[in-house]
Design a protein around this motif. Structure first.
Motif, PDB file in Angstrom:
ATOM      1  N   ASN A 747       0.835  -1.197   0.000  1.00 16.83           N
ATOM      2  CA  ASN A 747       0.000   0.000   0.000  1.00 16.83           C
ATOM      3  C   ASN A 747       0.873   1.252   0.000  1.00 16.83           C
ATOM      4  OD1 ASN A 747      -2.698   1.212   0.170  1.00 16.83           O
ATOM      5  ND2 ASN A 747      -2.047   1.906   2.191  1.00 16.83           N
ATOM      6  N   LYS A 748       1.968   1.228   0.764  1.00 18.37           N
ATOM      7  CA  LYS A 748       2.928   2.338   0.791  1.00 18.37           C
ATOM      8  C   LYS A 748       3.576   2.504  -0.583  1.00 18.37           C
ATOM      9  CE  LYS A 748       3.303   4.167   4.989  1.00 18.37           C
ATOM     10  NZ  LYS A 748       3.202   5.636   5.211  1.00 18.37           N
ATOM     11  N   TRP A 749       3.979   1.388  -1.207  1.00 18.73           N
ATOM     12  CA  TRP A 749       4.637   1.439  -2.515  1.00 18.73           C
ATOM     13  C   TRP A 749       3.701   2.000  -3.580  1.00 18.73           C
ATOM     14  CZ3 TRP A 749       3.933  -1.374  -7.205  1.00 18.73           C
ATOM     15  CH2 TRP A 749       4.972  -1.228  -8.118  1.00 18.73           C
ATOM     16  N   LEU A 750       2.443   1.609  -3.556  1.00 24.31           N
ATOM     17  CA  LEU A 750       1.480   2.055  -4.569  1.00 24.31           C
ATOM     18  C   LEU A 750       1.149   3.535  -4.443  1.00 24.31           C
ATOM     19  CD1 LEU A 750      -0.975  -0.997  -4.651  1.00 24.31           C
ATOM     20  CD2 LEU A 750       0.509  -0.230  -6.512  1.00 24.31           C
ATOM     21  N   GLN A 751       1.406   4.112  -3.273  1.00 26.79           N
ATOM     22  CA  GLN A 751       1.125   5.540  -3.093  1.00 26.79           C
ATOM     23  C   GLN A 751       2.005   6.431  -3.972  1.00 26.79           C
ATOM     24  OE1 GLN A 751       1.295   6.387   1.121  1.00 26.79           O
ATOM     25  NE2 GLN A 751      -0.493   5.117   1.565  1.00 26.79           N
ATOM     26  N   ASP A 752       3.078   5.874  -4.534  1.00 22.41           N
ATOM     27  CA  ASP A 752       3.925   6.631  -5.451  1.00 22.41           C
ATOM     28  C   ASP A 752       3.269   6.823  -6.816  1.00 22.41           C
ATOM     29  OD1 ASP A 752       5.948   7.043  -3.656  1.00 22.41           O
ATOM     30  OD2 ASP A 752       7.146   5.321  -4.298  1.00 22.41           O
ATOM     31  N   PHE A 753       2.155   6.133  -7.055  1.00 22.36           N
ATOM     32  CA  PHE A 753       1.475   6.210  -8.350  1.00 22.36           C
ATOM     33  C   PHE A 753       0.150   6.944  -8.198  1.00 22.36           C
ATOM     34  CE2 PHE A 753       4.143   2.470  -8.382  1.00 22.36           C
ATOM     35  CZ  PHE A 753       4.782   2.533  -9.617  1.00 22.36           C
ATOM     36  N   ALA A 754      -0.075   7.918  -9.079  1.00 20.49           N
ATOM     37  CA  ALA A 754      -1.354   8.623  -9.065  1.00 20.49           C
ATOM     38  C   ALA A 754      -2.474   7.707  -9.563  1.00 20.49           C
ATOM     39  CB  ALA A 754      -1.273   9.878  -9.931  1.00 20.49           C
ATOM     40  N   TYR A 755      -2.122   6.789 -10.467  1.00 16.58           N
ATOM     41  CA  TYR A 755      -3.090   5.829 -11.011  1.00 16.58           C
ATOM     42  C   TYR A 755      -2.566   4.434 -10.698  1.00 16.58           C
ATOM     43  CZ  TYR A 755      -4.390  10.081 -13.430  1.00 16.58           C
ATOM     44  OH  TYR A 755      -4.752  11.380 -13.714  1.00 16.58           O
ATOM     45  N   ARG A 756      -3.335   3.681  -9.938  1.00 14.98           N
ATOM     46  CA  ARG A 756      -2.818   2.409  -9.444  1.00 14.98           C
ATOM     47  C   ARG A 756      -3.931   1.379  -9.306  1.00 14.98           C
ATOM     48  NH1 ARG A 756      -2.151   6.330  -5.271  1.00 14.98           N
ATOM     49  NH2 ARG A 756      -3.698   6.149  -3.613  1.00 14.98           N
ATOM     50  N   ILE A 757      -3.500   0.143  -9.140  1.00 15.18           N
ATOM     51  CA  ILE A 757      -4.456  -0.948  -8.949  1.00 15.18           C
ATOM     52  C   ILE A 757      -4.920  -0.991  -7.494  1.00 15.18           C
ATOM     53  CG2 ILE A 757      -3.395  -2.361 -10.768  1.00 15.18           C
ATOM     54  CD1 ILE A 757      -2.094  -4.004  -8.423  1.00 15.18           C
ATOM     55  N   ASP A 758      -5.970  -1.735  -7.255  1.00 14.82           N
ATOM     56  CA  ASP A 758      -6.388  -2.043  -5.885  1.00 14.82           C
ATOM     57  C   ASP A 758      -5.753  -3.377  -5.488  1.00 14.82           C
ATOM     58  OD1 ASP A 758      -8.058   0.200  -5.581  1.00 14.82           O
ATOM     59  OD2 ASP A 758      -9.646  -0.806  -6.721  1.00 14.82           O
ATOM     60  N   ILE A 759      -5.364  -3.479  -4.228  1.00 15.30           N
ATOM     61  CA  ILE A 759      -4.813  -4.748  -3.735  1.00 15.30           C
ATOM     62  C   ILE A 759      -5.995  -5.667  -3.437  1.00 15.30           C
ATOM     63  CG2 ILE A 759      -3.359  -5.860  -2.009  1.00 15.30           C
ATOM     64  CD1 ILE A 759      -1.950  -3.210  -1.560  1.00 15.30           C
ATOM     65  N   SER A 760      -6.198  -6.666  -4.287  1.00 12.33           N
ATOM     66  CA  SER A 760      -7.372  -7.544  -4.194  1.00 12.33           C
ATOM     67  C   SER A 760      -7.130  -8.721  -3.255  1.00 12.33           C
ATOM     68  CB  SER A 760      -7.730  -8.067  -5.592  1.00 12.33           C
ATOM     69  OG  SER A 760      -7.941  -6.999  -6.491  1.00 12.33           O
ATOM     70  N   TRP A 761      -8.228  -9.237  -2.745  1.00  9.48           N
ATOM     71  CA  TRP A 761      -8.157 -10.374  -1.807  1.00  9.48           C
ATOM     72  C   TRP A 761      -7.551 -11.601  -2.473  1.00  9.48           C
ATOM     73  CZ3 TRP A 761     -10.459 -14.923  -3.089  1.00  9.48           C
ATOM     74  CH2 TRP A 761     -11.426 -14.879  -4.123  1.00  9.48           C
ATOM     75  N   TRP A 762      -7.804 -11.753  -3.794  1.00  9.10           N
ATOM     76  CA  TRP A 762      -7.355 -12.979  -4.460  1.00  9.10           C
ATOM     77  C   TRP A 762      -5.824 -13.079  -4.502  1.00  9.10           C
ATOM     78  CZ3 TRP A 762      -4.161 -12.632  -8.575  1.00  9.10           C
ATOM     79  CH2 TRP A 762      -4.179 -11.455  -9.332  1.00  9.10           C
TER      80      TRP A 762
END
Length: 798
Positions: A747-762
């Motif tokens: 979640n911290k790593w993805l914050q560097d991207f303005a457009y990003r995926i959601d971390i899914s349960w699968w």
């Protein structure tokens, strides 16, 4: 005594070969991976530290305040600044100036070779920065403006093994003499230039000389060498005073300085001439190195303590015949040392074998790493850590046995020790699961960026740029040449479409402008910045840009003074309705808003889409975009090259496909993904090896129980379940521990991207399944072997 310790250690390794192999192999892989990671980390943290007086070298940086919420930060500064600063600021001991180059053509033996790693430097460069001269000197370089300094590898490329100093090289249309050769740039150097040219050579051009005299032109980088103990904040104030005194338009500009050591992790610049590091990524990889080594050490601890009951009588006999606890402790620590040293020896071999691959992935040049003091310090440090971590707990445990309890048949190990071992397996597989999740998230984000709808079509499109020195500064000749090139390209059958722009990196447009716009209703103190793009009438169709309202530029320059805005610009500038036809002044040119284009990503997905103003000024549009006809990409490239050779015969043809250029924006993430995938696989392999050893020992310890169960009618499946259940429960717990840690990190790593995926349960479910399948397969190897064994053999001795 010590000789006996090591003799017994080697004897034990020979006796228990499977356990010894697992320990040494796991530790070898762990140490090798940890050393590779720490080499990269050490390189990142030591950038430019090899320069003399590195603590006193600073680069000037400029901060331009546009609005209360927006500030531009530049690494560049005016050419005149350094000389004036040395005269007027006592704290400045020396200065130097760097003028980075874009691309230059080297004429060598009938070949045209493009060089991008070159720069112009002034006469003070070698007074401030350290270089190892192999031949020639800095003095001879500074005396003649048409001089060159080459790195060893570049000198060898052009002159072979012969002497380079004194030889001539033609760069573009000018002949230069090689005055010196220096050693190749270290991997931890910011300045990765293969060719250095005196600034005086650039200033021979009257236009460049005239531009260099303007305090408003931030055309290069100024470095200052300060006196010891200087207050840099005071120096920054004095630099700001100089710039504001000499340029009346600099009231919103403040100059500051940044240490050479801190430049590598600088992250607030609009654009940069250098590749910068990521401090967060360095921290992640440091943790990864520790986790990898810990995973390998856990194998040794678990397998050694698991076999404690086998060695309990050996320890008891030693104690009865007079061995003290300290001597027993030394015996088991020596066994740890033997395993660690053997693993280190194999690691050194692996490092040599895999170094080319590591250099290729990291794009660094760690030449002869084993000849480096740093590498050996890392190796010895890793050896010490593994030796202590491996040996301490097993040595304390094994040396604490009570002989009387052992010979009375009491258990030598208590519940607490079994709990520790299970906890270590949880940690080991928890690390593996965490890395699996991280790998999946990174891969998904990279895949998302490659497949994202950017608002334009970049497929089958390549671009090239006509050099500015070929176009010249004569407006009529330049416009005529650009028109002729465009017409020639359109006549080529393999080329489907041709468009012109001022920039050849449409996917990463860094051109910004502020204070040069006006429209109805603009507050007088509102001077926002916008990205700009110059494009012709064909650009919209080629790129499949979608219009929200209005129209794109028409032919015959009917919209030469008009602009097109993107949706974000309309919102942020606060234009009144109706938008189309509204007065809009841009860069001194008064016209109207002809259209509004739907938002598209003109920067990487790290950044949100910003406001953009598109104009129809193509008099400097020296970048051509080519859309290839279906199935004839090679033909289109050849056709474009033929046109290039007709107009630019003295320079090599260089082109760039838009999809390849776009992917390069995420090159650092792709490298990280490759490394994390490799190291995650290594961690899983090490964990599986440890689990295999524990399963083998558990089956060995319960061989008679298994035999009795089989005699009483137990099936093979039930015995496999019996031996596998405890291990699978442990791995299941490891999953639950790893999930929140992995989620937090990604979640911290993805914050560097303005457009990003959601971390899914699968992703968590998939990682758990992978770990459980690996554990099940590993344990099943021993479980099936034990279940299929003849019970007669195991019960014969009873």
């Amino acid at each position: 005594m010590f000789k006996n310790y090591f003799k017994v250690a080697f004897r034990n390794l020979s006796k228990h070969r499977t356990t010894g192999f697992i320990n040494i192999a796991g530790l070898t892989v762990g140490i090798t991976a940890a050393v590779f990671i720490m080499l990269w980390v050490q390189n990142e943290l030591s950038f430019d530290n090899y320069h003399k007086d590195v603590d006193r070298i600073y680069r000037v940086k400029a901060k331009l305040t546009l609005t209360k919420t927006e500030t531009w930060v530049w690494e560049s500064s005016p050419y005149l600044l350094g000389g004036v600063a040395k005269k007027e600021i006592p704290e400045v001991k020396d200065y130097t100036f760097l003028w980075p180059g874009y691309m230059i053509t080297v004429h060598n033996k009938g070949q045209l070779i493009s060089e991008k790693k070159y720069a112009y430097v002034d006469a003070n460069w070698f007074n401030v920065f350290h270089y190892d001269f192999v031949d020639g000197s800095a003095e001879s370089f500074s005396k003649n403006p048409f001089s060159l300094i080459l790195t060893q590898s570049t000198a060898k490329k052009y002159f072979g093994n012969g002497e380079a100093v004194g030889k001539m090289l033609r760069l573009d249309s000018v002949n230069y003499q090689v005055q010196a050769v220096v050693k190749d740039n270290p991997a931890n150097s910011t300045f990765q230039y293969d060719i250095l040219i005196p600034v005086a050579a650039k200033l021979v051009n009257p236009h460049e000389k005239e531009q260099s005299t303007h305090w408003g032109n931030y055309n290069g980088l100024t470095f200052l060498k300060l006196q010891p103990g200087v207050n840099t904040n005071e120096t920054a104030k004095k630099l700001t005073d100089i710039i504001r005194k000499n340029n009346k338009d600099s009231e919103n500009t403040a100059l500051n300085v940044i240490s050479l050591k801190d430049m590598h992790f600088e992250n607030d610049l609009q654009n940069s001439s250098f590749e910068h590091g990521n401090r967060r990524l360095v921290s992640i990889f440091m943790i990864l190195a520790v986790l990898l080594l810990a995973t390998a050490c856990i194998n040794y601890v678990n397998l050694t303590t698991a076999r404690a009951s086998v060695r309990s009588k050996e320890v008891s006999v030693r104690k009865i015949v007079g061995a003290g606890r300290f001597q027993l402790f030394g015996q088991f620590m020596s066994e740890s040392l033997v395993v660690s040293v053997l693993a280190l020896i194999f690691s050194v071999i692996c490092i040599q074998l895999f170094m080319p691959w590591f250099n290729n992935v990291t794009e660094k040049h760690f030449t002869q790493p084993l000849a480096s003091t740093t590498t050996w310090l890392i190796l010895l440090g890793t050896l010490l850590v593994s030796f202590i971590f491996n040996g301490l707990y097993p040595a304390i445990l094994l040396s604490s046995f009570k002989p009387l309890s052992v010979f009375k048949g009491r258990s030598t190990l208590n519940i607490k020790d079994g709990g520790v071992r299970k906890a270590l397996v949880v940690v080991q597989f928890g690390i593996s699961v965490m890395l699996i999740i991280c790998t999946m998230v990174i891969y998904r984000q990279l895949d998302f960026m490659q497949k994202a709808d950017l608002g334009y079509n970049r497929e089958h499109v390549f671009s090239f740029r006509i050099p500015w020195n070929v176009l010249g500064f004569d407006d009529k000749k330049r416009v005529s040449m650009l028109s002729s090139i465009a017409n020639e390209l359109r006549e080529q059958s393999p080329i489907k479409e041709v468009a012109q722009s001022q920039s050849d990196d449409f996917y990463n447009n860094g051109t910004k402008m502020s204070g040069s716009m006006d429209w109805a209703g603009r507050p007088k103190d509102y001077k926002p910045s916008v990205a700009t793009l110059s494009a012709d009438e064909n650009f919209q169709q080629m790129m499949s840009l979608k219009m929200k309202e209005g129209h794109w530029f028409g032919k015959a320059n009917v919209d030469q003074h008009n602009v097109i805005l993107n949706e974000t610009a309309v919102k942020q500038l606060g234009l009144r309705n109706p938008i189309i036809g509204q007065r809009f002044k841009f860069n001194g040119d008064s016209g109207i808003v002809a259209g509004v284009v739907k938002d598209f990503n003109f920067r990487s997905l790290h950044e949100k889409i910003g406001p953009m103003v598109i104009n129809n000024h193509t008099d400097w549009a020296g970048s051509f975009y080519i859309k290839t006809a279906s199935g004839n990409t090679a033909g289109a490239i050849r056709a474009a090259q033929n046109v290039w050779n007709q107009f630019v015969p003295d320079q090599p043809f260089a082109y760039n496909f838009l999809d390849e250029g776009y992917n390069k924006l995420y090159h650092a993430e792709q490298r990280s993904s490759t490394l994390i995938t490799v190291f995650a696989s290594i961690t899983i392999a090490i964990s599986a090896m440890g689990l295999l050893g524990l399963a083998a020992f558990a089956a060995e310890q319960r061989v008679k129980e298994i035999g009795i169960r089989k005699v009483l009618g137990a099936s093979v499946q039930s015995i496999i379940r019996l031996l596998s259940a405890d291990f699978l429960k442990t791995v299941l717990i490891a999953n639950l521990v790893a999930f929140p840690v992995a989620w937090y990190m990604m979640n911290k790593w993805l914050q560097d991207f303005a457009y990003r995926i959601d971390i899914s349960w699968w992703m968590f479910a998939a990682a758990a399944c992978i770990a459980l399948i690996i554990a099940l397969l590993t344990v099943s190897i021993q479980s099936i072997k034990a279940a299929l064994a003849n019970p007669v053999n195991s019960l014969r001795s009873e």
